[in-house]
Design a protein around this motif. Structure first.
Motif, PDB file in Angstrom:
ATOM      1  N   ARG A 175       0.815  -1.215   0.000  1.00 47.27           N
ATOM      2  CA  ARG A 175       0.000   0.000   0.000  1.00 47.27           C
ATOM      3  C   ARG A 175       0.854   1.272   0.000  1.00 47.27           C
ATOM      4  O   ARG A 175       0.678   2.158  -0.833  1.00 47.27           O
ATOM      5  CB  ARG A 175      -0.907  -0.051   1.233  1.00 47.27           C
ATOM      6  N   SER A 185       1.647   4.008  -3.121  1.00 49.46           N
ATOM      7  CA  SER A 185       1.308   5.424  -2.959  1.00 49.46           C
ATOM      8  C   SER A 185       2.531   6.316  -3.152  1.00 49.46           C
ATOM      9  O   SER A 185       2.437   7.399  -3.711  1.00 49.46           O
ATOM     10  CB  SER A 185       0.689   5.670  -1.585  1.00 49.46           C
ATOM     11  N   GLY A 241      -0.722  10.327  -5.144  1.00 47.54           N
ATOM     12  CA  GLY A 241      -0.220   9.613  -3.983  1.00 47.54           C
ATOM     13  C   GLY A 241      -1.286   8.767  -3.322  1.00 47.54           C
ATOM     14  O   GLY A 241      -1.132   8.355  -2.181  1.00 47.54           O
ATOM     15  N   ASP A 242      -2.369   8.506  -4.059  1.00 49.90           N
ATOM     16  CA  ASP A 242      -3.443   7.733  -3.424  1.00 49.90           C
ATOM     17  C   ASP A 242      -3.642   6.355  -4.065  1.00 49.90           C
ATOM     18  O   ASP A 242      -4.573   5.646  -3.718  1.00 49.90           O
ATOM     19  CB  ASP A 242      -4.762   8.514  -3.459  1.00 49.90           C
ATOM     20  N   ILE A 297      -3.534   3.576  -1.497  1.00 53.66           N
ATOM     21  CA  ILE A 297      -4.646   3.718  -0.558  1.00 53.66           C
ATOM     22  C   ILE A 297      -5.943   3.219  -1.196  1.00 53.66           C
ATOM     23  O   ILE A 297      -6.673   2.420  -0.620  1.00 53.66           O
ATOM     24  CB  ILE A 297      -4.806   5.198  -0.150  1.00 53.66           C
ATOM     25  N   ASN A 298      -6.228   3.697  -2.403  1.00 50.19           N
ATOM     26  CA  ASN A 298      -7.479   3.318  -3.060  1.00 50.19           C
ATOM     27  C   ASN A 298      -7.498   1.842  -3.453  1.00 50.19           C
ATOM     28  O   ASN A 298      -8.522   1.170  -3.332  1.00 50.19           O
ATOM     29  CB  ASN A 298      -7.746   4.202  -4.282  1.00 50.19           C
ATOM     30  N   LYS A 320      -8.045  -0.150  -0.301  1.00 50.08           N
ATOM     31  CA  LYS A 320      -9.441  -0.064   0.128  1.00 50.08           C
ATOM     32  C   LYS A 320     -10.319  -1.005  -0.705  1.00 50.08           C
ATOM     33  O   LYS A 320     -11.123  -1.766  -0.166  1.00 50.08           O
ATOM     34  CB  LYS A 320      -9.921   1.387  -0.040  1.00 50.08           C
ATOM     35  N   MET A 373     -15.189  -2.501  -9.517  1.00 49.74           N
ATOM     36  CA  MET A 373     -15.996  -1.671 -10.419  1.00 49.74           C
ATOM     37  C   MET A 373     -17.090  -0.925  -9.674  1.00 49.74           C
ATOM     38  O   MET A 373     -17.390   0.214  -9.981  1.00 49.74           O
ATOM     39  CB  MET A 373     -16.611  -2.525 -11.522  1.00 49.74           C
ATOM     40  N   GLU A 374     -17.675  -1.589  -8.670  1.00 49.48           N
ATOM     41  CA  GLU A 374     -18.810  -0.967  -7.988  1.00 49.48           C
ATOM     42  C   GLU A 374     -18.389  -0.022  -6.883  1.00 49.48           C
ATOM     43  O   GLU A 374     -19.025   0.993  -6.651  1.00 49.48           O
ATOM     44  CB  GLU A 374     -19.731  -2.055  -7.429  1.00 49.48           C
ATOM     45  N   ASP A 375     -17.323  -0.383  -6.179  1.00 49.41           N
ATOM     46  CA  ASP A 375     -16.988   0.394  -4.978  1.00 49.41           C
ATOM     47  C   ASP A 375     -15.789   1.323  -5.146  1.00 49.41           C
ATOM     48  O   ASP A 375     -15.720   2.346  -4.491  1.00 49.41           O
ATOM     49  CB  ASP A 375     -16.665  -0.545  -3.798  1.00 49.41           C
ATOM     50  N   MET A 376     -14.833   0.942  -5.972  1.00 49.26           N
ATOM     51  CA  MET A 376     -13.562   1.662  -5.911  1.00 49.26           C
ATOM     52  C   MET A 376     -13.568   2.970  -6.686  1.00 49.26           C
ATOM     53  O   MET A 376     -13.040   3.967  -6.221  1.00 49.26           O
ATOM     54  CB  MET A 376     -12.424   0.771  -6.382  1.00 49.26           C
ATOM     55  N   GLY A 377     -14.142   2.982  -7.871  1.00 50.79           N
ATOM     56  CA  GLY A 377     -14.131   4.205  -8.653  1.00 50.79           C
ATOM     57  C   GLY A 377     -12.743   4.557  -9.156  1.00 50.79           C
ATOM     58  O   GLY A 377     -11.899   3.687  -9.317  1.00 50.79           O
ATOM     59  N   GLY A 378     -12.508   5.854  -9.381  1.00 50.05           N
ATOM     60  CA  GLY A 378     -11.248   6.290  -9.964  1.00 50.05           C
ATOM     61  C   GLY A 378     -11.088   5.691 -11.350  1.00 50.05           C
ATOM     62  O   GLY A 378     -12.055   5.246 -11.974  1.00 50.05           O
ATOM     63  N   SER A 379      -9.847   5.664 -11.854  1.00 46.90           N
ATOM     64  CA  SER A 379      -9.589   5.010 -13.135  1.00 46.90           C
ATOM     65  C   SER A 379      -9.368   3.528 -12.913  1.00 46.90           C
ATOM     66  O   SER A 379      -9.653   2.704 -13.767  1.00 46.90           O
ATOM     67  CB  SER A 379      -8.336   5.581 -13.787  1.00 46.90           C
TER      68      SER A 379
END
Lengths: 214, 334
Positions: free
Chosen positions: A24, A28, A37-38, A41-42, A45, A73-79
């Motif tokens: 992790r 980052s 820098g996330d 973390i993402n 998660k 796909m449902e929870d993480m989001g971002g690219s």
């Protein structure tokens, strides 16, 4: 024929969750150089949440991969949510109707993963993305099998190619995503997506090799 | 890092809970913790208006849910796109049977998640159309508008789309007005200090004390030039030099002008900047019909400012001027 029993291989996905969590901070740090820098973390998660859904006795490998895919796909989001979501769902698709994971099947998983990422994303090889680890890894695996090498050795060559691909992003200029804004300033740093992708491929390779030798 | 938080990994969850408790007259929760809806949504017979984006830009995005504005919003991690599921659930929360306009900003993650969400929604019969904001002038050359990012111009796009939907327009009309809004809008940012994502704990870029980055993005994306911080008057002129020729804005134009702090900027200083902006508009024969000065679209605790200018025709003038009530923007009918 030597292969891995798919029924009991869902633990491979738990190993991916552990690998992402263990790295992790590293992920980052890499992302911090030219991104937010996330990334670690993402990813942590999203993977942790999938790990919790899988529980202590994970389902067969394709189901486990699909749990990971849909969680990302449902929870993480971002690219990374859509990109890894497609990657893992196509890996699962390649195992449809199989009871054993053999060398050809893993080759199909890698090719499926590659197609999935290209379908949802807009990047090409050389744009400094996770494709730069995934594409050479898939090619190296197929080439090793074509040369008649056994499954474990093909996995080793795949892992080396993934790492070389990851390292090659250091000299690339980002073409897509947020770091594309940096232009030339994105050169000199590894891409975070290629780094997590390499980690995922190496973890899969190690997990499969362990199971092949059992 | 010195911040008012609990667990740095849960800042979005914690903030959304507080937001829902504070603004019950405007918003309501949904089954998806990352989706907030207008307290009356979905409104039967009205085109739904949805947006979504990463957190850390408050009052964007959730602060624009309100009367004559947004019906439902998808909420992402800090500086990170909401998931496809969140966009999808926001569509459902906003759909009153006449379709949904999804008005969002041009970022790789948002593009992918919206694309997936639209596909999922279409599979069970929802009609979703999109407009992608790309108002940030320094983010790409004029010849590559598809590469330009969406920044504070999104707010004026939401204002126009929201007002058009409130008038009872069809989905295609809402989309056409929102598209015209963003096509008539240009923005630029100037950053004076960096910002820190709590879960990362340190800034991911730096601006030296006494320096400013012209053209900085909403997440600290590098701008076009780093230079010594100039007096506000010169800063205003510099920003206008980038923005005005790009559309171009010309003598005789009616304008909406939005000046937003990036999080740490004293509001007073926004007015110092606006004093000069307003002077230049007057000199150039442009008339500011709708000024918006305040913290409309921030980047955590970044010091800096963004300038957004929209050229108004009679339709945009009417829609920007229409009454609206939300945490981020309220417009009272004159």
């Amino acid at each position: 024929m030597s292969g891995v029993r798919i029924e009991t291989a869902g633990g491979l996905v738990k190993e991916l969750v552990e690998a992402i969590n263990a790295n992790r901070t590293w992920l980052s740090e890499i992302d911090g150089a030219i991104g937010d820098g996330d990334h670690g973390i993402n990813m942590s998660k999203g993977f942790t949440s999938a790990g919790a859904k899988l529980g202590d006795t994970p389902p067969p490998l394709p189901e486990a991969l699909n749990v990971l895919s849909s969680t990302l796909m449902e929870d993480m989001g971002g690219s990374m949510g859509p990109l890894y979501g497609y990657l893992f769902s196509r890996m699962a698709d390649a195992l449809e109707g199989k009871s054993k994971l053999e060398a050809d099947d893993f080759g199909a998983m890698l090719r499926g993963a590659l197609e999935g990422v290209q379908e949802i994303g807009s990047a090409s090889v050389g744009d400094k993305t996770l494709l730069d680890a995934l594409a050479p890894a898939s090619e190296a695996f197929d080439a090793a099998l074509a040369a008649g090498k056994p499954f474990p050795q093909a996995l080793d060559e795949m892992a080396v190619a993934a790492e070389r691909g990851r390292d090659s992003t250091r000299d690339m200029v980002a073409k897509v995503g947020r770091s594309a804004r940096l232009g030339e300033r994105s050169r000199g740093v590894m891409d975070a997506g290629a780094s997590s992708c390499c980690l995922i491929l190496q973890t899969l390779a190690n997990g499969i090799k362990t199971r092949l030798s059992e | 890092m010195n911040r008012i938080i609990n667990n740095p990994d849960l800042v979005v969850e914690d903030a959304v809970r507080g937001y829902l408790k504070a603004h019950k007259d405007l918003v309501a929760p949904t089954d998806n913790p990352r989706v907030i809806r207008h307290h009356l949504a979905p409104q039967k017979g009205k085109v739904g208006v949805v947006t979504g984006g990463g957190s850390g830009h408050e009052p964007a995005f959730l602060g624009y849910v309100g009367d004559g504005m947004i019906d439902a919003v998808a909420i992402g991690e800090i500086f990170s796109s909401p998931s496809a599921k969140a966009f999808h659930d926001a569509f459902v929360a906003a759909d009153g049977g006449r379709g949904v306009a999804c008005l969002y900003g041009n970022y790789a993650g948002d593009n992918m998640n919206v694309k997936l969400a639209v596909k999922q929604a279409a599979a069970h019969g929802l009609t979703i159309k999109t407009v992608v904001a790309n108002d940030d002038v320094p983010s790409a050359p004029k010849s590559e508008p598809q590469k330009r990012r969406g920044v504070a111009g999104e707010i004026l796009m939401w204002k126009v789309g929201g007002a058009r939907a409130a008038e009872g327009a069809e989905l295609d009309e809402v989309i056409a007005s929102a598209q015209k809004a963003i096509d008539s809008t240009r923005s630029i940012g100037v950053g004076l200090s960096a910002c820190t994502i709590p879960a990362y704990g340190k800034p991911n870029f730096s601006i030296e004390d006494g320096m400013m980055e012209v053209g900085i993005g909403h997440h600290g994306e590098p701008g076009v030039k780093v230079m010594e911080t100039r007096p506000a008057r010169e800063m205003a002129d510099l920003m206008l030099d980038h923005v005005l020729p790009d559309l171009p804005f010309e003598s005789g134009d009616d304008l909406a002008v939005l000046v937003s702090g990036l999080g740490a900027t004293p509001v007073m200083e926004l007015y110092i900047l606006y004093d000069r902006l307003s002077e230049v508009f007057a000199e150039r024969g442009m008339k500011v019909r709708h000024p918006f000065i305040g913290n409309y679209f921030t980047s955590l605790e970044m010091m800096g400012v963004t300038l957004t200018i929209m050229r108004l025709d009679s339709e945009l003038d009417r829609l920007v001027g229409a009454p609206a009530r939300s945490v981020g923007l309220t417009k009272v009918a004159l």
